[in-house]
Enzyme design. Structure first.
Site, PDB file in Angstrom:
ATOM      1  N   HIS A 171      57.725  14.718  19.414  1.00  0.00           N
ATOM      2  CA  HIS A 171      59.156  15.048  19.326  1.00  0.00           C
ATOM      3  C   HIS A 171      60.067  13.879  19.659  1.00  0.00           C
ATOM      4  CE1 HIS A 171      58.650  15.347  23.677  1.00  0.00           C
ATOM      5  NE2 HIS A 171      59.964  15.267  23.786  1.00  0.00           N
TER       6      HIS A 171
HETATM    7  C1  UD1 Z   1      64.691  16.917  25.399  1.00  0.00           C
HETATM    8  C2  UD1 Z   1      64.638  15.723  26.358  1.00  0.00           C
HETATM    9  C3  UD1 Z   1      63.248  15.108  26.332  1.00  0.00           C
HETATM   10  C4  UD1 Z   1      62.187  16.150  26.584  1.00  0.00           C
HETATM   11  C5  UD1 Z   1      62.348  17.272  25.580  1.00  0.00           C
HETATM   12  C6  UD1 Z   1      61.340  18.372  25.749  1.00  0.00           C
HETATM   13  C7  UD1 Z   1      66.723  14.443  26.609  1.00  0.00           C
HETATM   14  C8  UD1 Z   1      67.402  13.192  26.247  1.00  0.00           C
HETATM   15  N1  UD1 Z   1      65.575  14.685  25.944  1.00  0.00           N
HETATM   16  O1  UD1 Z   1      64.482  16.425  24.089  1.00  0.00           O
HETATM   17  O2  UD1 Z   1      63.174  14.122  27.338  1.00  0.00           O
HETATM   18  O3  UD1 Z   1      60.916  15.552  26.462  1.00  0.00           O
HETATM   19  O4  UD1 Z   1      63.670  17.820  25.739  1.00  0.00           O
HETATM   20  O5  UD1 Z   1      61.480  19.323  24.738  1.00  0.00           O
HETATM   21  O6  UD1 Z   1      67.206  15.183  27.437  1.00  0.00           O
HETATM   22  N2  UD1 Z   1      66.998  22.442  19.763  1.00  0.00           N
HETATM   23  C9  UD1 Z   1      66.716  23.717  19.372  1.00  0.00           C
HETATM   24  N3  UD1 Z   1      66.628  24.684  20.342  1.00  0.00           N
HETATM   25  C10 UD1 Z   1      66.831  24.426  21.658  1.00  0.00           C
HETATM   26  C11 UD1 Z   1      67.132  23.110  22.037  1.00  0.00           C
HETATM   27  C12 UD1 Z   1      67.209  22.136  21.078  1.00  0.00           C
HETATM   28  O7  UD1 Z   1      66.526  23.994  18.207  1.00  0.00           O
HETATM   29  O8  UD1 Z   1      66.714  25.354  22.480  1.00  0.00           O
HETATM   30  C13 UD1 Z   1      67.064  21.394  18.737  1.00  0.00           C
HETATM   31  C14 UD1 Z   1      68.488  21.067  18.350  1.00  0.00           C
HETATM   32  O9  UD1 Z   1      68.509  20.759  17.005  1.00  0.00           O
HETATM   33  C15 UD1 Z   1      68.773  19.805  19.152  1.00  0.00           C
HETATM   34  C16 UD1 Z   1      67.409  19.141  19.164  1.00  0.00           C
HETATM   35  O10 UD1 Z   1      66.468  20.212  19.234  1.00  0.00           O
HETATM   36  O11 UD1 Z   1      69.777  19.040  18.586  1.00  0.00           O
HETATM   37  C17 UD1 Z   1      67.207  18.193  20.308  1.00  0.00           C
HETATM   38  O12 UD1 Z   1      67.413  18.887  21.549  1.00  0.00           O
HETATM   39  P1  UD1 Z   1      67.755  18.052  22.871  1.00  0.00           P
HETATM   40  O13 UD1 Z   1      67.796  18.970  24.042  1.00  0.00           O
HETATM   41  O14 UD1 Z   1      68.931  17.190  22.641  1.00  0.00           O
HETATM   42  O15 UD1 Z   1      66.550  17.047  23.015  1.00  0.00           O
HETATM   43  P2  UD1 Z   1      64.983  17.257  22.844  1.00  0.00           P
HETATM   44  O16 UD1 Z   1      64.565  16.523  21.627  1.00  0.00           O
HETATM   45  O17 UD1 Z   1      64.588  18.696  22.977  1.00  0.00           O
END
Ligand code: UD1
Length: 371
Positions: free
Chosen positions: A213
């Site tokens: 991811h």
């Molecule tokens: C975040 C953390 C990362 C961790 C990971 C575990 C940061 C910078 N990154 O990354 O260190 O390893 O979590 O999963 O904090 N999304 C959904 N549903 C949700 C949440 C997110 O669909 O409940 C999608 C959205 O499109 C969002 C994308 O995932 O834009 C990224 O989510 P985000 O929380 O920004 O970062 P992660 O890639 O999950």
């Protein structure tokens, strides 16, 4: 002893497994009153709620509901909304004495800043880890968090070395072990007794588990496509279970790579809950991942882990554990996969203090410090 009001902040999936054992451990100290605050960075049922259920964690007292966004705006939302909650104080109106944060996600850093700006002490669990790669959002979060936190709770010796080099005082840092492994130790018997393998038609030791991811691996079409190719190729020799993070699924679709998921013997799933996932990883022949937490869990489980990153902030998983850094390089991945399949891959050992009792050590330090 005076009552200690502790605001415990979580936001994203890997935070939950770290906070759960801490909340349990604080129950042994009646003068410590915890308020659990969820920033809402992760909000999908299978990235958030399922963990609260399976880890037996209390519902959050407060949910800031910040949701997804660019790094700056997500951080800003947490700062603004948490500041208001911290100013309000605990439910009995008392001021918070300390904010407790875990890990390295955006919520960790934002909560730390909100607290520090209000003059509230911050304890950081998983302090001192450094990849020395500032292109990783988590490295910035780690640096900022540790620079203003005043109680630094460290999972492996390299973290102490890094903090010393950065000039932190000896009294502020404690090597306590790994709270994520506390959760693993507690729930492994339950996870292994589930029927997860049977449900997916898998046999112990005869499949691999993949998670990807990180932006460096999934945000560039060429890198993601090459990684998927090697996974498809590997899956012809060893079926691979691939629970896909929503970010990765979106990229695969955006880049027109979805067809690759139907090739070979890839078993593509939605993100799994903690117990099903641990059931799968603990009985796998190997793990391919770019997750920090999974590098540690595979080391604790003794399962070979090919880490699709050029560096790691968790060097003990390579030096003592079962992890090997293979970057996003299909050739390196292939070479080590062959070693795993041939039975010649290195064996690791579980690091000191990754013993299921890290949260107890932390609770003792926090509860007996000037909270
Ligand atoms: C975040 C953390 C990362 C961790 C990971 C575990 C940061 C910078 N990154 O990354 O260190 O390893 O979590 O999963 O904090 N999304 C959904 N549903 C949700 C949440 C997110 O669909 O409940 C999608 C959205 O499109 C969002 C994308 O995932 O834009 C990224 O989510 P985000 O929380 O920004 O970062 P992660 O890639 O999950």
């Amino acid at each position: 002893m005076n009552t200690c009001h502790l605001a415990c902040v979580v936001g994203a999936r890997p935070n939950f497994m770290k906070m759960a054992p801490l909340l349990r451990a604080f129950q042994r100290y009646p003068h410590v009153k915890t308020t659990l605050i969820h920033t809402g960075q992760h909000y999908d049922h299978n990235l958030s709620d399922v963990f609260f259920q399976e880890l037996g964690m209390q519902r959050p007292d407060v949910n800031l509901e910040v949701g997804s966004g660019k790094h700056g705006s997500q951080t800003a939302q947490v700062l603004e909304r948490l500041e208001a909650i911290l100013e309000q104080g605990a439910s009995d109106g008392a001021k918070f004495d300390r904010v407790l944060v875990v890990g390295d996600v955006n919520s960790t850093m934002a909560a730390t800043l909100a607290a520090a700006k209000l003059g509230i002490s911050v304890a950081h669990v998983e302090a001192g880890l450094r990849s020395f790669d500032r292109s990783m959002p988590e490295e910035i979060n780690r640096l900022v968090t540790d620079s203003v936190a005043d109680l630094l709770l460290v999972s492996e010796p390299a973290g102490i070395d890094n903090l010393q080099r950065e000039g932190h005082s000896e009294g502020s840092m404690h090597l306590v072990g790994n709270v994520m492994i506390d959760t693993l130790v507690r729930l492994l018997p339950q996870a292994r007794s589930r029927d997860t393998l049977r449900r997916y038609g898998l046999r112990p030791g005869q499949y691999g588990v993949v998670t990807l991811h990180r932006p460096a691996n999934v945000d560039t079409p060429r890198t993601l496509s090459a990684l998927l190719d090697v996974l498809v190729e590997t899956s012809r020799a060893l079926p691979l279970v691939f629970p896909i993070h929503p970010r990765t699924r979106r990229r695969i679709e955006d880049f027109g790579l979805a067809g690759k998921l139907d090739e070979g013997r890839l078993l593509v799933l939605l993100p799994l809950g903690y117990l099903d996932f641990l059931s799968l990883t603990s009985q796998a022949a190997l793990i391919v991942t770019d997750s920090g937490g999974l590098q540690e869990e595979s080391t604790a489980l003794g399962i070979p882990c090919l880490t699709a990153r050029p560096n790691t902030e968790r060097p003990i998983t390579v030096e003592e554990g079962t992890s090997t850094l293979v970057d996003s390089d299909p050739r390196q991945l292939r070479t080590h996969l062959h070693a795993v399949l041939a039975g010649t891959y290195k064996r690791g050992r579980c690091p000191a203090l990754w013993d299921g009792h890290a949260a107890e050590r932390i609770a003792r330090i926090v509860a007996t410090s000037n909270c």
